[in-house]
Design a protein around this motif. Structure first.
Motif, short mmCIF file in Angstrom:
data_model
loop_
_atom_site.label_atom_id
_atom_site.label_comp_id
_atom_site.label_asym_id
_atom_site.label_seq_id
_atom_site.Cartn_x
_atom_site.Cartn_y
_atom_site.Cartn_z
N CYS A 84 48.23 63.44 -27.49
CA CYS A 84 47.40 62.95 -26.43
C CYS A 84 48.63 62.86 -25.35
N SER A 85 49.64 63.90 -25.62
CA SER A 85 50.53 63.96 -24.32
C SER A 85 50.16 64.10 -22.85
N ALA A 86 50.77 63.08 -22.16
CA ALA A 86 50.30 63.15 -20.82
C ALA A 86 51.32 63.54 -19.69
N HIS A 87 51.31 64.18 -18.61
CA HIS A 87 52.30 64.37 -17.67
C HIS A 87 51.96 63.29 -16.50
N GLY A 88 52.85 62.47 -16.41
CA GLY A 88 52.78 61.45 -15.19
C GLY A 88 54.01 60.81 -14.72
N ASN A 89 54.00 60.25 -13.66
CA ASN A 89 55.60 59.76 -13.06
C ASN A 89 55.12 58.58 -12.46
N PRO A 90 55.54 57.26 -13.04
CA PRO A 90 56.68 56.97 -14.04
C PRO A 90 55.92 57.62 -15.41
N SER A 91 56.85 57.72 -16.52
CA SER A 91 56.28 58.23 -17.89
C SER A 91 55.01 57.18 -18.15
N PRO A 92 54.00 57.75 -18.61
CA PRO A 92 53.15 56.92 -19.16
C PRO A 92 53.12 56.15 -20.38
N HIS A 93 52.36 55.14 -20.73
CA HIS A 93 52.18 54.45 -21.63
C HIS A 93 51.13 54.85 -22.28
N TYR A 94 51.04 54.84 -23.79
CA TYR A 94 49.91 55.35 -24.64
C TYR A 94 49.25 54.09 -25.57
N HIS A 95 48.23 54.39 -25.77
CA HIS A 95 47.28 53.27 -26.47
C HIS A 95 46.34 54.00 -27.45
N TRP A 96 46.43 54.12 -28.49
CA TRP A 96 45.13 54.68 -29.43
C TRP A 96 44.48 53.68 -30.06
N THR A 97 42.87 53.86 -30.10
CA THR A 97 42.04 53.04 -30.86
C THR A 97 41.24 53.78 -31.73
N SER A 98 41.08 53.35 -33.00
CA SER A 98 40.17 54.05 -34.15
C SER A 98 39.00 53.73 -33.72
N PRO A 99 38.07 54.44 -34.55
CA PRO A 99 36.53 54.34 -34.29
C PRO A 99 35.85 52.80 -34.54
#
Length: 490
Positions: free
Chosen positions: A196-211
């Motif tokens: 789920c790599s993303a380009h953003g500035n400032p660097s993004p935070h990630y959050h994964w959720t399951s089904p």
């Protein structure tokens, strides 16, 4: 020196001998060397002013200048010269003059004084700019350097004085590089990474959720280690910073989705062009093949979400049997068949009769011959007749179908016989047959030329066959025996 000779007639002839000297009572053109001058502020400068010849009469040759005003009344040239030019006004009216008697000539010097800037400085209101906030800067401009320059357009080679560069930082919301909605097909026990790599500035935070909506990771990627049923479903990743967020959804399944056909059904005339697009909803994470199985145009792709089947001229009847798009991921394959119908107009539809003349009450056969029409499984024959007593309007009276051809996808030749038993009322009636391709809600109908049937019948007397007439003596009587028959009765 002058020599005078006296003659006896007291006439004096004087011959004068002189050197090369010109007497001028008017001023001549002044010569400036150079006529134009480009001088840096604070530098030395000089221009010479001269006349072609030295006048006989008194004169003055000189300069009018803010800094130096040399003059001469004996020489043919005079130099204007300064060691350090610091007076801007000098450029306005520096000129050389030449005065003889009451006449004065002037020539102006095209003098340009320039000065280098003490400093050229570029700055920004803010070193950090938000994409789209009253600025034309976009995320592509992040880290770009800017510079300004003072340009003095003095001659063919302008003088350029450049600032130090500054660097602009552009802040922008995250954009995920991977497809935002995709499907992963896993066999049981198979391992698959989801990114789920993303380009953003400032660097993004990630959050994964399951089904089941549980948080499974706060990094840019996760690993699915099994294809168990409880692990199937939609995984959602959110990449965010203070400017916004982007979301990616990955569906994990054990079975592949059927390819989507557009259009799913196709009716094409034999020899015409045709095309169908096949697509999948999302681009899979794992290697895959999307392609067509076709007699004429097999096409595949390994990296697109759609693939087009296309032919310029469809002439293969077999194409209607098994044209399909397939989608293969790992050991799993899904297929979608195109409901393709190819039809062909008949080369000829001909109606004939065993006999053009039929005796009333006798059977005769009408023969309808249809050549090279298809598909045979869609063919039927429509029979019509037109009565001259009813304005010769053709009326459909029966059909012939072909159960033996119901599965025939190709073209056929067909001869169809219809037995009719005409009566005297059918004399002069026209018959017609038509090949009908029952393709959709609007069947294609291809009609024969009509034929006319002649019916022979015995005479029938129109008057009563047995009657009595009573006549008075001398009375006359006309007796009629008109009869209808074909041929005409004797």
């Amino acid at each position: 020196m002058a020599v005078c000779v006296f003659s006896s007639l007291l006439t004096v002839l004087c011959v004068g001998l002189y050197g090369k000297r010109t007497y001028a009572e008017t001023c001549t053109d002044l010569i400036l060397s150079p006529p134009s001058l480009l001088v840096e502020y604070g530098s030395s400068a000089e221009v010479n002013c001269s006349i072609p010849n030295k006048p006989v009469t008194p004169y003055i040759l000189g300069w009018e200048s803010k800094t130096s005003q040399p003059r001469t009344n004996t020489e043919t040239s005079v130099m204007w010269k300064v060691d350090r030019l610091t007076m801007w006004e000098e450029a306005e009216g520096l000129r050389c003059y030449f005065t003889v008697g009451m006449t004065q000539c002037e020539s102006y010097v095209n003098l340009t004084i320039y000065k280098r800037p003490d400093r050229v400085t570029l700055s920004s209101v803010s070193d950090v700019v938000v994409e789209g906030n009253q600025t034309e800067l976009s995320r592509e401009d992040d880290g770009v350097q800017y510079q300004c320059a003072a340009v003095l357009n003095l001659d063919q080679h302008p003088h350029v004085f450049t600032s130090q560069p500054i660097t602009i930082t552009v802040h922008y919301k995250p954009v995920i590089a991977e497809p935002l909605d995709t499907t992963v097909i896993l066999a049981e026990g198979e391992i698959q990474g989801l990114n789920c790599s993303a380009h953003g500035n400032p660097s993004p935070h990630y959050h994964w959720t399951s089904p089941d909506k549980r948080t499974v990771s706060n990094s840019s990627s996760i690993v699915i280690s099994t294809g168990r049923r409880q692990d199937q479903g939609q995984y959602t990743c959110t990449a965010s910073n203070y400017l916004g967020q982007a979301t990616r959804k990955v569906t994990v399944t054990e079975t592949c989705p059927d390819p989507i056909l557009s259009p799913p059904s196709l009716l094409v005339e034999y020899g015409s062009s045709a095309e169908v697009n096949c697509s999948i909803p999302n681009k899979p994470e794992t290697p895959y093949i999307l392609g067509w199985k076709s007699k004429m145009s097999p096409v595949i792709t390994f990296n697109e979400t759609s693939v087009m089947w296309k032919v310029d001229r469809l002439t293969s009847w077999e194409e209607a049997e098994g044209l399909r798009c397939y989608f293969t991921v790992g050991n799993t394959q899904c297929e979608s068949y195109v409901n393709l119908t190819i039809y062909k107009r008949p080369d000829r539809v001909t109606l004939s009769s065993v006999s053009d003349v039929v005796v009333e009450g006798n059977h005769t056969e009408l023969r309808c011959e249809i050549e090279n029409v298809g598909p045979g499984g869609k063919l039927s024959v429509r029979w019509s007749r037109a009565d001259p007593k009813q304005n010769n309007t053709f009326t459909h009276f029966t059909d012939t179908s072909f159960p033996d051809l119901v599965n025939e996808l190709m073209s056929v030749n067909k001869t169809v016989n219809l037995t009719v038993t005409p009566s005297r009322e059918d004399d002069g009636v026209q018959y017609q047959c038509a090949a009908v391709l029952n393709l959709d809600q609007h069947p294609r109908v291809f009609t024969s030329q009509p034929i006319t049937i002649t019916v022979h019948c015995k005479p029938i007397i129109a008057e009563p066959l047995d009657t009595t007439v009573i006549l008075a003596e001398g009375e006359m009587l006309v007796m009629n025996c008109s009869a209808h028959g074909n041929p005409s009765p004797h």
